[in-house]
Design a protein around this motif. Structure first.
Motif, short mmCIF file in Angstrom:
data_model
loop_
_atom_site.label_atom_id
_atom_site.label_comp_id
_atom_site.label_asym_id
_atom_site.label_seq_id
_atom_site.Cartn_x
_atom_site.Cartn_y
_atom_site.Cartn_z
N VAL A 1 -34.43 57.98 7.05
CA VAL A 1 -34.16 56.99 6.00
C VAL A 1 -34.36 57.67 4.65
CG1 VAL A 1 -34.81 55.01 7.42
CG2 VAL A 1 -36.54 56.14 6.02
N SER A 2 -34.05 56.94 3.59
CA SER A 2 -34.21 57.54 2.26
C SER A 2 -35.68 57.50 1.84
CB SER A 2 -33.36 56.79 1.23
OG SER A 2 -33.91 55.51 1.00
N ARG A 3 -36.00 58.31 0.83
CA ARG A 3 -37.37 58.33 0.29
C ARG A 3 -37.73 56.96 -0.27
NH1 ARG A 3 -39.19 61.70 -4.16
NH2 ARG A 3 -37.56 60.54 -5.16
N TRP A 4 -36.75 56.29 -0.87
CA TRP A 4 -37.02 55.00 -1.50
C TRP A 4 -37.37 53.94 -0.46
CZ3 TRP A 4 -38.20 56.14 -6.04
CH2 TRP A 4 -37.56 57.17 -6.71
N THR A 5 -36.83 54.05 0.73
CA THR A 5 -37.19 53.11 1.80
C THR A 5 -38.66 53.28 2.16
OG1 THR A 5 -34.94 53.21 2.67
CG2 THR A 5 -36.64 52.36 4.15
N ILE A 6 -39.13 54.51 2.26
CA ILE A 6 -40.55 54.77 2.55
C ILE A 6 -41.41 54.26 1.39
CG2 ILE A 6 -42.27 56.57 3.01
CD1 ILE A 6 -40.37 56.19 5.33
N GLN A 7 -40.97 54.46 0.16
CA GLN A 7 -41.72 53.96 -1.01
C GLN A 7 -41.84 52.44 -0.96
OE1 GLN A 7 -43.32 55.69 -3.18
NE2 GLN A 7 -42.31 57.68 -3.45
#
Length: 153
Positions: free
Chosen positions: A118-124
């Motif tokens: 997934v994207s970094r922003w999803t983890i954020q």
């Protein structure tokens, strides 16, 4: 300083005789060394048979020598390009090595996003929503690997 006697014409003649008192001198004026070698060879470029006059001759003529040189330079350029591409691909593999992520117990946000795709922003967003717990570590946030694995249980 002229080493040839005046009786020898410098523009003409392969061999001239000079008569000096009590001796006869034969002067050779050849522009290159002559060879008595006749070596049957095969041209490295076109494959035709020819007779070489030296031991190092590889090509049947000037045209084949020039064409072989051009082909050799073209091949060197191709090889240099392939080598450069392989080095760039090796650098990309060193930058992103999925096996390195699989062996770690604690992951950065970027590594966690690569692990599950997934994207970094999803983890954020998951950290802000409280679904993942991240610990600040310097300027990074570290996520425990077991938390990511528990998301799917």
């Amino acid at each position: 300083m002229d080493l040839l006697p005046k009786s020898v014409d410098e523009n003409k003649g392969e061999m001239m005789h000079h008569n000096a008192p009590r001796c006869t001198i034969t002067l050779h004026k050849a522009p290159f060394m002559s060879s008595n070698l006749f070596i049957p060879k095969t041209c490295k470029h076109c494959g035709n048979a020819f007779t070489a006059r030296t031991t190092v001759t590889k090509y049947c003529g000037d045209t084949c020598a020039k064409r072989a040189y051009k082909a050799r330079k073209r091949q060197e350029k191709i090889q240099a390009t392939l080598t450069e591409d392989m080095q760039q691909q090796k650098q990309v593999v060193e930058v992103y090595n999925p096996n390195a992520v699989n062996n770690k117990d604690f992951l950065s946000v970027t590594e966690a996003s690569q692990l599950i795709g997934v994207s970094r922003w999803t983890i954020q967003r998951m950290i802000q929503q409280g679904r993942l717990k991240a610990v600040p570590f310097g300027r990074k946030r570290i996520v425990a690997r077991w938390q990511i694995e528990n998301l799917f249980n």
